[in-house]
Design a protein around this motif. Structure first.
Motif, PDB file in Angstrom:
ATOM      1  N   UNK A  16       0.863  -1.180   0.000  1.00 37.75           N
ATOM      2  CA  UNK A  16       0.000   0.000   0.000  1.00 37.75           C
ATOM      3  C   UNK A  16       0.899   1.229   0.000  1.00 37.75           C
ATOM      4  N   UNK A  17       0.777   2.026  -1.018  1.00 38.19           N
ATOM      5  CA  UNK A  17       1.563   3.256  -1.131  1.00 38.19           C
ATOM      6  C   UNK A  17       3.056   2.992  -0.920  1.00 38.19           C
ATOM      7  N   UNK A  18       3.529   1.879  -1.489  1.00 42.39           N
ATOM      8  CA  UNK A  18       4.944   1.542  -1.423  1.00 42.39           C
ATOM      9  C   UNK A  18       5.386   0.844  -0.154  1.00 42.39           C
ATOM     10  N   UNK A  19       4.490   0.621   0.800  1.00 42.14           N
ATOM     11  CA  UNK A  19       4.822  -0.035   2.068  1.00 42.14           C
ATOM     12  C   UNK A  19       4.227  -1.434   2.132  1.00 42.14           C
ATOM     13  N   UNK A  20       5.035  -2.405   2.541  1.00 41.63           N
ATOM     14  CA  UNK A  20       4.561  -3.778   2.692  1.00 41.63           C
ATOM     15  C   UNK A  20       3.753  -3.864   3.981  1.00 41.63           C
ATOM     16  N   UNK A  21       2.529  -4.359   3.861  1.00 44.23           N
ATOM     17  CA  UNK A  21       1.628  -4.503   4.996  1.00 44.23           C
ATOM     18  C   UNK A  21       1.907  -5.841   5.675  1.00 44.23           C
ATOM     19  N   UNK A  87      -5.487  12.224  -0.540  1.00 43.34           N
ATOM     20  CA  UNK A  87      -4.551  11.111  -0.351  1.00 43.34           C
ATOM     21  C   UNK A  87      -5.072   9.893  -1.116  1.00 43.34           C
ATOM     22  N   UNK A  88      -4.507   9.695  -2.289  1.00 44.56           N
ATOM     23  CA  UNK A  88      -4.822   8.562  -3.152  1.00 44.56           C
ATOM     24  C   UNK A  88      -3.510   7.831  -3.397  1.00 44.56           C
ATOM     25  N   UNK A  89      -3.529   6.518  -3.351  1.00 44.40           N
ATOM     26  CA  UNK A  89      -2.297   5.739  -3.401  1.00 44.40           C
ATOM     27  C   UNK A  89      -2.514   4.439  -4.185  1.00 44.40           C
ATOM     28  N   UNK A  90      -1.426   3.813  -4.653  1.00 44.46           N
ATOM     29  CA  UNK A  90      -1.540   2.527  -5.334  1.00 44.46           C
ATOM     30  C   UNK A  90      -1.559   1.363  -4.334  1.00 44.46           C
ATOM     31  N   UNK A  91      -2.194   0.271  -4.740  1.00 46.31           N
ATOM     32  CA  UNK A  91      -2.214  -0.965  -3.958  1.00 46.31           C
ATOM     33  C   UNK A  91      -1.875  -2.114  -4.905  1.00 46.31           C
TER      34      UNK A  91
END
Length: 133
Positions: A16-21, A87-91
C-alpha cells in the motif's frame, strides 16, 4: 497424473503506497468488485442481450491484528486524507506463487476500522476503495 497445488497465506504480499503490509489476522484479505462485469437480460422469445457495465470500482478489505504496526501506517493515510481530501495511493496484492495479481493504481481508505478493546487480541478491518480494479 495427479497434480497437488499448495497455497500459503504467507506467500501473499500486500503493498500500500509503497509499504509492505504485515500483521494479518486470519481473514486477511478480501477483494471484490462493486458490480458485475456484464449484465444480461432475456427477451420474451428467449434471446439474451448482454450489457458491459464498465464499472471497475471495488473494495479491498485488509484485516490486521490490533498489534500490527501497519495499523499506524494506514491510520496515517486515513487521517491525512480526512485533513486534505487528497490522499490517493496505489495498492498491489501479489500471490508470490504466481497465481494472482491485483493492482489498483488509485485507491483510498473508505473509513477508519471498527476498534474494540477487550481481554483478547482483536482485529482491524481496513476497507480500501478503488475506482479501477
Amino acid at each position: 497424473m495427479n497434480q497437488v497445488d499448495t497455497i500459503d497465506p504467507k506467500d501473499v504480499t500486500v503493498i500500500v503506497s509503497g509499504n509492505i503490509i504485515s500483521g494479518f489476522a486470519q481473514d486477511q484479505i478480501a477483494i471484490e468488485r462493486e458490480t458485475n462485469q456484464v449484465e444480461d437480460e432475456v427477451g420474451a422469445d428467449g434471446d439474451v442481450a448482454r450489457r458491459v457495465t464498465n464499472d471497475r470500482r471495488g473494495t479491498i478489505t485488509i484485516t490486521l491484528l490490533q498489534t500490527s504496526r501497519s495499523n499506524l501506517f494506514l491510520s496515517t493515510l486515513a487521517v491525512a486524507d480526512e485533513l486534505t481530501g487528497n490522499v490517493v495511493f496505489p495498492v498491489v496484492i501479489k500471490d508470490q506463487r504466481g497465481n494472482d495479481l491485483h493492482v489498483a493504481a488509485s485507491a483510498w481508505i473508505r473509513k477508519m476500522p471498527r476498534t474494540v478493546y477487550r481481554a483478547g487480541v482483536e482485529s482491524r478491518a481496513w476497507e480500501i476503495r478503488t475506482n479501477h480494479m
